[in-house]
Scaffold this motif. Structure first.
Motif, short mmCIF file in Angstrom:
data_model
loop_
_atom_site.label_atom_id
_atom_site.label_comp_id
_atom_site.label_asym_id
_atom_site.label_seq_id
_atom_site.Cartn_x
_atom_site.Cartn_y
_atom_site.Cartn_z
N THR A 174 -7.57 11.33 2.57
CA THR A 174 -6.28 10.36 2.43
C THR A 174 -6.88 9.37 1.25
O THR A 174 -7.77 9.00 1.05
N SER A 218 0.96 -1.14 0.07
CA SER A 218 0.10 -0.10 -0.17
C SER A 218 0.82 1.18 0.17
O SER A 218 2.09 1.24 0.63
N SER A 273 0.20 5.57 0.67
CA SER A 273 -0.89 6.42 0.99
C SER A 273 -0.35 7.86 1.01
O SER A 273 0.86 7.99 1.31
N THR A 307 -5.45 6.03 -0.48
CA THR A 307 -4.60 4.98 -0.28
C THR A 307 -4.69 3.99 -1.80
O THR A 307 -5.80 3.53 -2.19
#
Length: 162
Positions: free
Chosen positions: A51, A42, A44, A53
């Motif tokens: 946010t 991941s 972000s 991601t």
């Protein structure tokens, strides 16, 4: 929001998110590696209470340099997130992907299998290959053809005015 207004908003936000124009309250681009090997990774980026991601698993080749750009409109109600490979087409095979936003609901999204290079038009993924919810764009298992090079999302704030 009328379809024409939404397309105009998307066009402005996309242009601004890639150009870094001052019309956005806050815009930034960060590089990250997309790594093969089949493991889930991941990346972000947070900005102004929002946010974005990007979660994925990929196979084949070696690491690829990708970028994530996020931007917030001056009124702080619209958030954009773009994830892409600047060199164009990715040579990795994605076994899965998911891009999600926190703090906003997606109003527009598009995923691409090949980016423009040498004057070629971007090739959008078939809408059957992925699904869009209020907060995420996700591959569809068994239908997604493993090709991804760009993903764009524009979302509107879920915060209420006081």
């Amino acid at each position: 929001m009328a379809a024409l207004e939404l397309w105009l908003l998307v066009g402005v936000l996309l242009a601004l998110s890639f150009s870094g124009s001052a019309a956005l309250e806050s815009a930034s681009t960060q590089e990250f590696d997309v790594r093969p090997g089949g493991e889930v990774h991941s990346f972000s980026q947070s900005k102004g209470g929002y946010t974005c991601t990007f979660t994925y698993a990929a196979q084949g080749g070696t690491n690829e340099q990708w970028q994530m750009s996020t931007g917030i409109s001056e009124d702080k109600h619209v958030f954009s997130c773009s994830i892409w490979r600047p060199q164009g087409k990715s040579y990795l095979f994605f076994t899965q992907f998911k891009a999600d936003v926190q703090g906003a609901k997606i109003e527009y999204s598009e995923a691409y299998s090949q980016a423009a290079a040498g004057g070629q038009k971007d090739i959008a993924l078939n809408r059957e290959e992925y699904e869009v919810s209020e907060t995420a764009v996700t591959h569809k298992p068994g239908v997604f053809r493993s090709q991804l090079c760009k993903l764009v999302m524009v979302a509107r704030s879920t915060r209420s005015e006081l």
